[in-house]
Design an enzyme around this catalytic site. Structure first.
Site, PDB file in Angstrom:
ATOM      1  N   ASP A 196       0.857  -1.193   0.000  1.00  0.00           N
ATOM      2  CA  ASP A 196       0.000   0.000   0.000  1.00  0.00           C
ATOM      3  C   ASP A 196       0.888   1.236   0.000  1.00  0.00           C
ATOM      4  O   ASP A 196       1.378   1.671   1.038  1.00  0.00           O
ATOM      5  CB  ASP A 196      -0.920   0.007   1.218  1.00  0.00           C
ATOM      6  CG  ASP A 196      -1.966   1.116   1.157  1.00  0.00           C
ATOM      7  OD1 ASP A 196      -1.726   2.116   0.439  1.00  0.00           O
ATOM      8  OD2 ASP A 196      -3.007   1.006   1.815  1.00  0.00           O
ATOM      9  N   HIS A 219       0.938   8.218   3.729  1.00  0.00           N
ATOM     10  CA  HIS A 219       1.496   7.482   4.865  1.00  0.00           C
ATOM     11  C   HIS A 219       3.008   7.657   5.027  1.00  0.00           C
ATOM     12  O   HIS A 219       3.586   7.124   5.982  1.00  0.00           O
ATOM     13  CB  HIS A 219       1.164   5.998   4.728  1.00  0.00           C
ATOM     14  CG  HIS A 219      -0.306   5.732   4.618  1.00  0.00           C
ATOM     15  ND1 HIS A 219      -1.189   6.035   5.618  1.00  0.00           N
ATOM     16  CD2 HIS A 219      -1.041   5.203   3.600  1.00  0.00           C
ATOM     17  CE1 HIS A 219      -2.415   5.700   5.245  1.00  0.00           C
ATOM     18  NE2 HIS A 219      -2.343   5.202   4.027  1.00  0.00           N
TER      19      HIS A 219
END
Length: 278
Positions: free
Chosen positions: A181, A186
């Protein structure tokens, strides 16, 4: 800018295939903070069930400019896994991701997009189904769309039957992203700021995996094969380094409700959770 509902609903299934090794299984376990030897040591390796969230995952598809989604403002808001058979620790896995529904929440609230994928091994055995929903916060107001799902049931009142606190590290998101991912929110501070956060946030599916570890420990005697299904809503972001406390209420034989909180801020981050187990 509103998204193109007709274009997205007409998309063909998005195929993905992963050649997955036992090393990948161990990296996933470390990415959600597991240190128990059965999950991180190849001698008698077991796969954690929440790993189905990344198997044959097609990647962060919302960056595709053809989809017309403001990808910097995308957040994961719901996740379900259903386990239909033993999860291999290695092999060739395949799945096709399909868009199931698109709900218009309004120009100021965005759109909820639900996708699903059936995960099979190299012999074609369907061993898991993963269903997730994202909110495209910059893309509501297109009009029409699919009906909204019913509101979730309220959480139980009273003290939980179990409470499990598990820490995350300051580098947790950097490690978790190695399982596939690569949403920049992030890891990239600038993308995080565009998304409305003061620093990169932890993957929702990492938080989901931490809660899954807590559920397996409390309800399944740390045997991952006993978990059957797990679903919840993502209600607030987690930052790497937060401590996640999972609160669990038993709800009959083989069923329980749960939620997860960040202890440092006393903030509910996963809500309306349901789990089935053997």
């Amino acid at each position: 800018m509103p998204l193109d509902y007709a274009l997205l609903k007409a998309l063909p299934p998005i195929a993905a295939r992963h050649d997955w090794t036992s090393r990948d299984t161990m990296i996933y376990a470390l990415g959600i903070g597991a240190t128990e030897l059965p999950f991180v040591y190849e001698a008698e390796l077991s796969a954690l069930p929440t790993m189905c969230g990344v198997l044959a995952y097609p990647g962060f598809i919302w960056k595709n400019p053809d989809y017309g989604v403001t990808w910097q403002k995308v957040l994961h808001v719901e996740q379900t896994i259903e386990i239909h058979g033993p999860i291999p620790v290695e092999g060739c896995f395949s799945a096709e991701t399909v868009i199931e529904s698109i709900v218009d929440k309004g120009a100021d609230k965005g759109a909820i997009i639900t996708t699903s994928r059936r995960i099979s091994d190299g012999d074609g055995h369907h061993f898991a189904t993963a269903r997730g929903a994202i909110i495209a916060r910059g893309d509501g107001g297109f009009g029409g769309g699919d009906p909204a799902p019913p509101s979730p049931e309220p959480m139980p009142e009273g003290a939980p039957d179990f409470s499990v606190s598990l820490p995350t590290s300051g580098s947790q998101a950097m490690l978790y992203r190695l399982s596939g991912d690569y949403n920049p929110v992030h890891i990239d501070p600038e993308v995080a700021r565009i998304g409305g956060f003061d620093r990169p946030i932890l993957h929702g599916m990492c938080t989901y995996g931490v809660a899954g570890r807590a559920l397996i420990a409390a309800l399944c005697d740390n045997d991952p094969a006993r978990l059957v299904s797990m679903t919840c809503h993502f209600s607030a972001p987690v930052y790497p380094g937060d401590t996640i406390r999972t609160e669990i209420w038993q709800d009959g034989a083989g069923e329980a409700r749960f939620r997860a909180l960040v202890e440092e801020r006393d903030l509910v981050v996963l809500n309306h959770g349901r789990v089935q187990y053997r």
